[in-house]
Design an enzyme around this catalytic site. Structure first.
Site, short mmCIF file in Angstrom:
data_model
loop_
_atom_site.label_atom_id
_atom_site.label_comp_id
_atom_site.label_asym_id
_atom_site.label_seq_id
_atom_site.Cartn_x
_atom_site.Cartn_y
_atom_site.Cartn_z
N PRO A 183 0.55 3.76 4.42
CA PRO A 183 0.81 2.85 3.95
C PRO A 183 1.64 3.04 2.18
CG PRO A 183 -1.77 3.04 4.79
CD PRO A 183 -0.49 4.44 4.45
N GLU A 184 2.70 2.44 2.60
CA GLU A 184 2.97 1.79 1.08
C GLU A 184 3.22 0.45 0.86
OE1 GLU A 184 6.32 3.25 -0.88
OE2 GLU A 184 6.47 5.75 0.65
N HIS A 238 -10.82 8.28 15.26
CA HIS A 238 -11.60 7.94 14.28
C HIS A 238 -11.64 6.80 13.43
CE1 HIS A 238 -10.08 12.13 13.42
NE2 HIS A 238 -8.69 11.77 14.08
N ARG A 273 -6.80 10.89 8.04
CA ARG A 273 -7.06 12.36 7.38
C ARG A 273 -8.48 11.69 5.84
NH1 ARG A 273 -1.46 13.77 4.70
NH2 ARG A 273 -2.55 14.79 3.86
N ARG A 332 9.73 9.82 -23.09
CA ARG A 332 9.45 10.28 -21.99
C ARG A 332 11.06 10.78 -21.32
NH1 ARG A 332 5.41 7.06 -17.87
NH2 ARG A 332 5.05 9.10 -17.34
#
Length: 274
Positions: free
Chosen positions: A2-3, A91, A110, A151
């Site tokens: 998922p994004e 799961h 996971r 940066r």
DNA sequence: CTAAGGACCTGTCGGC
DNA sequence: TGCCGACAGGTCCTTA
């Protein structure tokens, strides 16, 4: 998996089924996700109704009168609404069963996902220092100009930094850089205002389209309503190492950047001079 | 403060 | 066919 588009797709899929629904019980089969699932959710939630399902970054927020349940899908998590009894699989770590016979089920092989509870002072510590939402006006050219000051970090890592802007993961970072024609290694202090502007627009555009398509289905992602996403067929570079660039036909290259793979077109996305 | 790398965990795939 | 290492959508945390 998922994004941000996938999380938003999930939010839209589950919200109509669970908003205003009353919690009958919470079932925890595997409490150890990224963090331990709080042990007293039943005491907290039984009899309470979900006031609203919202999203901040990739966190889903279920608002109750006495606090907020925070769900993150990690790398491999998915949330589904079940309208009828459904066999429990390996799961399936967490369920919320509602009085309207709907079950919200979290599946996460996971276990990088999280279920957290926050009451009293909001927002939760993890949400407190997040950058702007990419699809709002809070995210603009100024976000990048300010964030890039002093940066020299590579632009791909920069746009994936949640303190700069949230919701840009490995897929959409790669896609946005291709769309804006910026090499992923370019140090941010060497990017022009015009390029940054193009990158802002690319991120907004790509995330927006991905949400419209219901997210990107890789492997087995399905939205809260069980339907797959259709953005995968529109990916230009992610997962296309060795294939030809859709713009110039040159072979797409892969490099590793911060232990993440980055596919790009060395012709369309010029390497930074140094 | 920035930046880099490890850590968490399971499943899958490619190479030998 | 079996074993082993590399890798996968995230991001916090520690260390320098």
């Amino acid at each position: 998996m998922p994004e941000l588009p996938e999380v938003e797709t999930t939010r839209r899929g589950i919200a109509p089924h669970i908003e205003n629904a009353v919690v009958l019980k919470v079932i925890v089969r595997q409490p150890q996700l990224r963090w331990l699932i709080p042990p007293h959710l039943n005491q907290l939630l039984i009899g309470q109704s979900v006031l609203k399902v919202s999203r901040r970054s990739k966190y889903l927020l279920l608002k109750f009168v006495n606090g907020e349940l925070i769900i993150h899908l990690g790398m491999s998590g998915s949330l589904r609404v079940l309208l009828s009894p459904n066999p429990v699989e390996k799961h399936d770590h967490f369920d919320i069963v509602f009085a309207n016979n709907v079950t919200l089920r979290l599946t996460d092989p996971r276990r990088f996902g999280a279920v957290l509870w926050q009451e009293g002072e909001l927002p939760h510590k993890l949400l407190k220092n997040l950058g702007p939402e990419p699809l709002t006006e809070d995210f603009s050219l100024d976000t990048f100009l300010n964030g890039a000051k002093n940066r020299r970090i590579a632009v791909k890592q920069f746009i994936m930094d949640n303190k700069v802007v949230v919701g840009v993961g490995n897929i959409y970072a790669s896609e946005a850089l291709f769309a804006a024609r910026i090499h992923p290694l370019t140090p941010v202090n060497r990017i022009s205002k015009a390029k940054f502007s193009a990158l802002v627009e690319a991120i907004k555009y790509i995330l927006g389209v991905a949400i419209e398509r219901g997210g990107t289905t890789l492997k087995d992602f399905v939205g809260g309503d069980g339907k797959p996403g259709y953005f995968a067929q529109e990916l230009q570079v992610y997962g296309r190492k060795g294939q030809s660039c859709n713009a110039c036909q040159r072979e797409l290259q892969e490099i590793r950047l911060g232990q993440r793979s980055s596919v790009f077109c060395a012709n369309c996305q010029r390497a930074p001079r140094r």
